[in-house]
Design a protein around this motif. Structure first.
Motif, PDB file in Angstrom:
ATOM      1  N   ALA A 346      61.588  27.096  71.684  1.00  0.00           N
ATOM      2  CA  ALA A 346      60.987  27.968  70.685  1.00  0.00           C
ATOM      3  C   ALA A 346      59.539  27.522  70.518  1.00  0.00           C
ATOM      4  N   GLU A 347      58.688  28.085  71.335  1.00  0.00           N
ATOM      5  CA  GLU A 347      57.272  27.740  71.315  1.00  0.00           C
ATOM      6  C   GLU A 347      56.485  28.934  71.839  1.00  0.00           C
ATOM      7  N   PHE A 353      51.432  26.524  73.167  1.00  0.00           N
ATOM      8  CA  PHE A 353      52.822  26.070  73.156  1.00  0.00           C
ATOM      9  C   PHE A 353      53.195  25.414  71.819  1.00  0.00           C
ATOM     10  N   LEU A 354      52.570  25.878  70.742  1.00  0.00           N
ATOM     11  CA  LEU A 354      52.944  25.382  69.423  1.00  0.00           C
ATOM     12  C   LEU A 354      54.375  25.815  69.103  1.00  0.00           C
ATOM     13  N   LEU A 410      66.395  34.404  82.795  1.00  0.00           N
ATOM     14  CA  LEU A 410      65.300  34.338  81.826  1.00  0.00           C
ATOM     15  C   LEU A 410      64.692  35.716  81.566  1.00  0.00           C
ATOM     16  N   GLU A 411      64.580  36.526  82.615  1.00  0.00           N
ATOM     17  CA  GLU A 411      64.005  37.867  82.462  1.00  0.00           C
ATOM     18  C   GLU A 411      64.840  38.726  81.523  1.00  0.00           C
ATOM     19  N   LYS A 419      59.041  33.100  69.054  1.00  0.00           N
ATOM     20  CA  LYS A 419      58.451  33.144  70.379  1.00  0.00           C
ATOM     21  C   LYS A 419      59.061  32.032  71.225  1.00  0.00           C
ATOM     22  N   THR A 420      59.190  32.258  72.526  1.00  0.00           N
ATOM     23  CA  THR A 420      59.749  31.248  73.417  1.00  0.00           C
ATOM     24  C   THR A 420      58.898  31.111  74.675  1.00  0.00           C
ATOM     25  N   ASN A 421      59.235  30.112  75.462  1.00  0.00           N
ATOM     26  CA  ASN A 421      58.541  29.894  76.743  1.00  0.00           C
ATOM     27  C   ASN A 421      59.223  30.614  77.895  1.00  0.00           C
ATOM     28  N   ALA A 422      60.147  31.542  77.609  1.00  0.00           N
ATOM     29  CA  ALA A 422      60.900  32.211  78.679  1.00  0.00           C
ATOM     30  C   ALA A 422      59.980  32.940  79.644  1.00  0.00           C
TER      31      ALA A 422
END
Length: 613
Positions: A346-347, A353-354, A410-411, A419-422
């Motif tokens: 969750a970033e 990338f907070l 991931l898609e 928000k995520t890094n996906a």
């Protein structure tokens, strides 16, 4: 076999351990802080004990409270998971002294491998190849500078007690050495309470290769082959895989046997990982792979080893801790296929990338082969802990099959409103260098913004989402571009956006839809009153376009208002949204007050239209 087990950890690793323990018929006890009172690992265990406030230093790092919890519940053993107290020799000894079974290596092994300089000397004595460098007692700036000059630049300064990428500085030339040394020492002292450093030759095209080892109390030590963890961002692993691309049989035998010698040198018991740095400039070669450090615990990325070997490493840990011999001999272990793991956080990549903190209103993972998680839909991602949501693990017959499977998972992942890094992970998996296994630890750093996901969804995704809002019912039978088009205004995560939709389409106020594309998610809501606000309807009902908090109310019941006049302001998605009157009239109904939380679609204000004379 152990009959009852306390897990001195939280989140996905606690859930992972509980899963295996339950299969083996072992009673499980969870511990939790205030923030984790309703966490998945707490509800998954047979019993749970509260151990303190939310900050880790007041809960999960308090070994005495954890041991007391074990005594209170009659637990026979303690499993530390990873992180927290897992590599704390003093805690391991305290567990043993309390008459409990410690599911981990002997405290002496943890101590021996805890300091990088001492561990490196130990490995040299054991015949394990180590990176050229300086490990001396003389820590004067003059001596360190002279040793760096002798090694040749670039060199790496590393805190002897370091980990997680902290206390490390690359120095490209002699003129930068003094400042880099001071900076490294300050960070090391702050993070680890120890400012001593060692020097190593900087490796060109570095690859991070690690070997899973396992020992028992009967003198047996085996390896379960290697993993490649080269895809990193700021020294933090992003995607891990097993086996390592480009590893031939002879090189694998050399590195894995070196790892076994390393484990035997400290009489190792349980699960451990020997980490190596490899110079990949000419491919993987046994004479260019050097010992880096040992992690005396289970690793975050252990699932990829499990998937290619068919072994449950947590079960191995519990059996070894119970005094049993290793479940398999070396000749009984082999590699089958390819596995990859992505760490879903969750970033927000767009904001450096907070961490993205809050409630998981929507949590749908794509078709993963395996998901290790400690959360579920409705869970809170807290600011007190690491914001990892899940580990997504896939298996395939070969590397490309695994890579494409992970990308597809991931898609098709939908997470909102966090928000995520996906999307970032998807771009990394499709990057040509990663796809063709041209790996090194600097790949992400070099690519920079090229790996950041798109800020907005595609026009096609927006139009499809807008059509869903305009449709009177389910999407069955809908055909994009089947009717004349017109432009409509919407709010996309609170920002106005123009979207084409069919001329006959009429979006309903208060409705919203999640736009999901390539692992990213946005909330799309109709926008009315010429772009002046959200949630207004022709019948005067002002509905909340999304979950949020009322931060100001500009009217009271009975007030006369004019078209476009601000009624109240809603804070959602870290943005402010003004809701305005759709026409001249009177405030007939006002729900909610400043500071109140509202859900999507809630009636906030109702305006009665002014009667025309």
């Amino acid at each position: 076999m152990i009959q009852s087990l306390l897990i001195a950890n939280r989140g996905e690793i606690a859930c992972r351990i509980i899963s295996t323990a339950r299969r083996l018929g072992i009673r499980t006890i969870a511990v939790y802080s205030d923030a984790d009172a309703h966490a998945l690992h707490v509800r998954s265990a047979d019993e749970a004990v509260h151990i303190g406030p939310s900050p880790v230093r007041k809960s999960y790092l308090l070994g005495d409270r954890i041991i007391e919890a074990a005594r209170q519940t009659g637990a026979e053993a303690i499993h530390p998971g990873y992180g927290f107290l897992s590599e704390n020799a003093a805690f391991a000894q305290a567990v043993i002294d309390a008459g409990l079974v410690w599911v981990g290596p002997n405290p002496g092994s943890i101590t021996a491998m805890g300091l990088k300089d001492a561990a490196k000397k130990l490995m040299q004595d054991a015949g394990v190849p180590t990176t050229p460098g300086y490990l001396g007692e003389d820590q004067s700036p003059e001596r360190l500078r002279a040793e760096a000059d002798a090694i040749g630049y670039p060199v790496l300064i590393k805190a002897v007690a370091g980990g997680g990428g902290k206390g490390m500085r690359k120095v490209d030339n002699a003129s930068d050495f003094a400042d880099a040394l001071l900076s490294c020492q300050r960070e090391a002292a702050s993070s680890f309470g120890n400012d001593q450093v060692l020097l190593e030759k900087w490796v060109t095209n570095p690859r991070h290769i690690e070997v899973q080892v396992f020992g028992d109390r009967h003198g047996n030590v085996v390896h379960l082959f290697e993993r490649d963890c080269s895809l990193q961002r700021r020294h933090q692993k992003v995607i891990e895989e097993a086996p390592a691309p480009g590893m031939d049989a002879d090189t694998r035998e050399a590195i894995c046997q070196a790892a076994v010698r390393a484990a035997k040198a400290v009489d190792y018991v349980g699960a451990g990982t020997i980490e190596f740095i490899a110079d990949g400039s000419e491919g993987l070669r046994a004479d260019r792979i050097w010992f880096m450090e040992m992690n005396t615990r289970l690793q975050v990325e252990h699932p990829v080893t499990e998937e290619i070997t068919g072994q449950d490493l947590v079960e191995w840990q519990l059996r070894v801790a119970s005094g049993e011999p290793l479940p398999k001999a070396q000749h009984e272990l082999s590699i089958n296929g390819w596995a990859m793991e992505a760490r879903l956080y969750a970033e927000d990549p767009a904001k450096g990338f907070l961490p993205s903190i809050g409630r998981l209103e929507r949590f749908d993972i794509g078709p993963a082969y395996r998901v290790d998680t400690g959360v579920e839909q409705g869970s809170e991602i807290s600011s007190f802990y690491d914001p990892m949501i899940a580990k997504l693990i896939v298996w395939g017959p070969d590397r490309d099959a695994a890579r494409l499977s992970l990308a597809a998972t991931l898609e098709r992942t939908v997470i909102w409103p966090l928000k995520t890094n996906a999307g970032f992970l998807v771009k990394a998996l499709h990057h040509s260098d990663f796809a063709q296994a041209r790996l090194d630890t600097g790949l992400i750093g070099r690519e920079g913004d090229a790996l950041l996901p798109a800020a907005l969804p595609s026009a096609a995704a927006l139009e499809a989402a807008a059509a869903r809002l305009a449709a009177p019912g389910p999407m069955a039978g809908f055909r994009l571009n089947a009717e004349p088009r017109q432009d409509g205004w919407f709010l996309l995560d609170g920002a106005p956006v123009k979207v084409a939709l069919s001329a006959s389409g009429e979006c309903k106020a208060g409705r919203s839809v999640i736009v999901a594309e390539n692992g990213q998610s946005w909330l799309l809501t109709p926008w009315r009153a010429g772009g002046q606000g959200g949630g207004e309807a022709s019948d005067g009902a002002i509905l909340s376009p999304m979950p949020g908090r009322i931060i100001s109310v500009a009217v009271t019941a009975g007030d006369k208002v004019t078209k476009g006049q601000k009624l109240l302001t809603l804070e959602a998605m870290k943005m402010e949204h003004s809701l305005v009157a759709p026409f001249d009239g009177t405030v007939a109904e006002l729900n909610g007050a400043e500071g109140g939380q509202v859900s999507e679609g809630a009636l906030l204000v109702r305006i009665e239209k002014a009667v025309e004379n």
